[in-house]
Each structure stands twice: as structure tokens, then as C-alpha cells.
Design an enzyme around this catalytic site. Structure first.
Site, short mmCIF file in Angstrom:
data_model
loop_
_atom_site.label_atom_id
_atom_site.label_comp_id
_atom_site.label_asym_id
_atom_site.label_seq_id
_atom_site.Cartn_x
_atom_site.Cartn_y
_atom_site.Cartn_z
N GLY A 1 34.86 34.73 49.42
CA GLY A 1 33.52 34.25 49.15
C GLY A 1 33.37 33.60 47.79
O GLY A 1 34.32 33.48 47.02
N ASP B 1 36.32 51.90 44.16
CA ASP B 1 36.98 50.80 43.47
C ASP B 1 36.37 50.62 42.07
O ASP B 1 35.96 49.53 41.69
CB ASP B 1 36.86 49.50 44.26
CG ASP B 1 37.85 48.44 43.78
OD1 ASP B 1 38.84 48.81 43.10
OD2 ASP B 1 37.64 47.25 44.08
#
Length: 349
Positions: free
Chosen positions: A42, A149
Site C-alpha cells: 500500500g 509488532d
């Protein structure tokens, strides 16, 4: 319900928009401005509408994990959490791309540190970053999500144009997971689940491919803490994941003194406490924050001091904008199949 696409359909229809293109959301049409950052899945564009400075995050339709990001931001916004962007809008175009519109941020912490002399923050900036990033993790957990993460590239200061430059925000939730069921009971660990996260900051449990919990987000934060205050991690140049795991284990034993050399004594105590946590334990966020605030007090550090990146030129030059589209975790493509194919605008919370 939009049906799942075949591989050939994905190849034929997947695309990303370009600067100048207009995308239509629930509430407004958005003219995409400059590219702020991009990755394999993206792109993030700047956007100004009605005097409001925003970011439009777009992902290819078949690869998008934005429904996860939207779920996290919706939960955070409902709770009015301090360290999370406001999600303004969202939408999709046919089976080409999906997007969400959110608060504009500054450059991420990874990029900001790389731009400093010796790639190192001052102790003042490092400690205040550590406090705010842990506050953000605590807020995320209170919203009943794990990040899986945690890393400097997923945090950024708010943008000066929006007068949020003193606040550190967490973003990019492509690997986030709700850790309770519909009755708010903790999910039991699932055993071996494969790798999640980023090698440099992954917890020892992540290296063992076991299910991650709140303690693992906090362990990843601890590596961030050492990196932003000391300037580097011993395994920063190591790419082999097993070798990184071994280095992290040595940092707790024979290499501990070298690992924490130059760090405040409370860093040793915080690591010991994090390592004592079990999967089900609630991390002692406030205890760690209080310890870091005491270090700031002892060093005469004020919480509203300028950040290291706020020199006179950066204060005047407000047109620089963030790469809010930091690269997904190393192995995200292995987990794209977990995305429910065809989640478009109607599925964005």
C-alpha cells in the site's frame, strides 16, 4: 457479501491510486496529495480537507489488512485513547483498493533516529519516547488488542500542523489481534503458531514460534527502550533469526553488563520483571513508567522539552510528513490468507 477473488482476478483488478486521484469515503471525497510512504501492499498519501490535515492509507484490495487497523482504531477512538490516530473515514473502490482516512503524523521514530548525529537520541528524548510508547501499549491492551509488532517504525510524533507534535502515536496494526473472546475472557495460548513480528524486536517467545501475549509486546518495547536511549542493540546487524535469539539470551546472562552499560540501573530491574511474566500476567506498565519518570526527575529532564528532531528549521518547515505506511512485518505475506477475502467498505468498522 463480496465474494472472494481468484488469483487471476486479483492480478487483473488490484491497483493503488495515484496522487491527484479522488477517492470516495462514507463522509467525503478525498483528493490524494503527496505520497508520504509506501510499501509492498500500500501507500499513504497526504490530504487536506476543510482545513484539516489528514493521511489516507491505501492498500491493494486482495492483500489488505486494513479491516484489522480499522477495528483497532475504532476501539481506541471509542475510548478516546491519547496515543492513537483518529479514524475519520474509510472506503473502497470495486475490487481495486481499500483505504482509511486518519490523523496525519510526523516521521516515524526509526527514521527520526536514523537522521540524528550518530543515529542516537539524547537521553532526554529517548526516555520520554520510552514512557509515551509504553503508555500507548498499555492503552492498546486496555482496548483488548495486542500489537505483535512493537518497533520504532510503528510509532511517530503527531504533526505540528495539527498541534500534536508533543505526543507519540502508535500506528500500523496489520498484525494486531484481539486477545479476548466475545465474553472478554482471555484466549488460551494456541501452542506453536509461527513467527509474528520483526526479528530485531521480537520476544523470546516469538522466536520459539509460540502464541504471543501482552508480555511479549512489552518485551519488544524493552528492546525499543534500550535502542532509543543507548543508541543501538547488540544484534542490530545480525539477520539470521536464530542468531538474534541467541544474542537476546546472552543479553540476559553473560552479556548483560555490556548490554546495559550506560543505562540507568532501573533498566536491569525492568528486564528482570518482564522476564518473570507469564502469558496470562498483566504487565506492570505503571511500575516501569514510574521508574523511568524517576530517572527523568533525577536527570532534570522536563517532559515538555523539545524533541531532538525539533530544531529551528524543523519548527518552521511544516510541510514534511510521515511515512505512516512502514513496511509490514517481515513475514506478513505468509499470513495474508488470514484476511477474509473481499472485505471492502461495508466491512470497515
Amino acid at each position: 457479501m463480496v465474494e472472494a477473488m481468484t488469483s487471476s482476478q486479483q492480478t487483473d483488478t488490484d491497483r493503488l491510486p495515484v496522487s491527484g486521484e479522488i477517492v470516495r469515503g462514507h463522509n467525503n471525497d478525498y483528493t490524494l496529495g503527496d505520497v508520504l510512504g509506501d510499501g509492498g501492499y500500500g501507500t499513504v498519501f497526504s490530504c487536506t480537507i476543510l482545513g484539516r490535515h489528514l493521511a489516507v492509507k491505501v492498500e491493494k484490495y486482495s492483500k489488505s489488512m486494513l479491516f484489522v487497523e480499522a477495528s483497532v482504531l475504532k476501539a481506541a477512538n471509542q475510548r478516546r485513547l491519547k496515543h492513537f490516530c483518529t479514524m475519520v473515514d474509510g472506503g473502497s473502490l470495486n475490487k481495486e483498493f481499500v483505504f482509511i482516512v486518519m490523523t496525519l503524523l510526523g516521521k516515524d521514530l526509526h527514521r527520526l533516529r536514523a537522521e540524528q548525529v550518530d543515529r542516537k537520541f539524547s537521553m532526554s528524548t529517548g526516555l520520554r519516547i520510552a514512557i509515551q510508547t509504553l503508555e500507548a501499549i498499555k492503552e492498546l491492551h486496555e482496548a483488548l488488542f495486542l500489537s505483535r509488532d512493537i518497533k520504532p517504525g510503528n510509532f511517530a510524533p503527531g504533526h505540528r500542523l495539527n498541534n500534536q507534535h508533543k505526543t507519540i502515536f502508535m500506528f500500523d496494526f496489520g498484525l494486531a489481534r484481539r486477545f479476548v473472546d466475545k465474553n472478554n475472557n482471555l484466549h488460551a495460548p494456541r501452542g506453536e503458531v509461527g513467527w509474528r513480528g520483526t526479528t530485531r524486536y521480537g520476544s523470546l517467545v516469538a522466536h520459539s514460534r509460540q502464541d504471543l501475549g501482552r508480555r511479549d509486546d512489552v518485551e519488544s518495547w524493552y528492546y525499543l527502550l534500550v535502542e532509543v536511549t543507548k543508541g543501538c542493540l547488540p544484534w542490530r546487524l545480525v539477520t539470521d533469526r536464530t542468531a538474534v535469539q541467541q544474542a537476546k539470551m546472552r543479553a540476559r546472562k553473560e552479556d548483560r553488563a555490556a548490554f546495559l552499560s550506560g543505562c540507568p540501573p532501573c533498566f536491569d530491574e525492568i528486564l528482570t520483571d518482564i522476564d518473570s511474566l507469564s502469558f496470562y500476567d498483566v504487565p506492570r506498565y505503571d511500575q516501569y513508567i514510574t521508574a523511568l519518570e524517576k530517572v527523568c526527575q533525577d536527570k532534570g529532564i522536563r517532559m515538555n522539552e523539545h524533541w531532538d528532531w525539533e530544531d529551528e528549521s524543523s519548527v518552521r518547515h511544516t510541510s514534511q510528513v510521515t511515512g505512516e505506511c512502514s513496511a509490514r512485518s517481515e513475514d506478513r505475506d505468509k499470513h495474508v490468507s488470514q484476511n477474509v477475502q473481499g472485505r471492502g467498505i461495508s466491512h470497515l468498522p
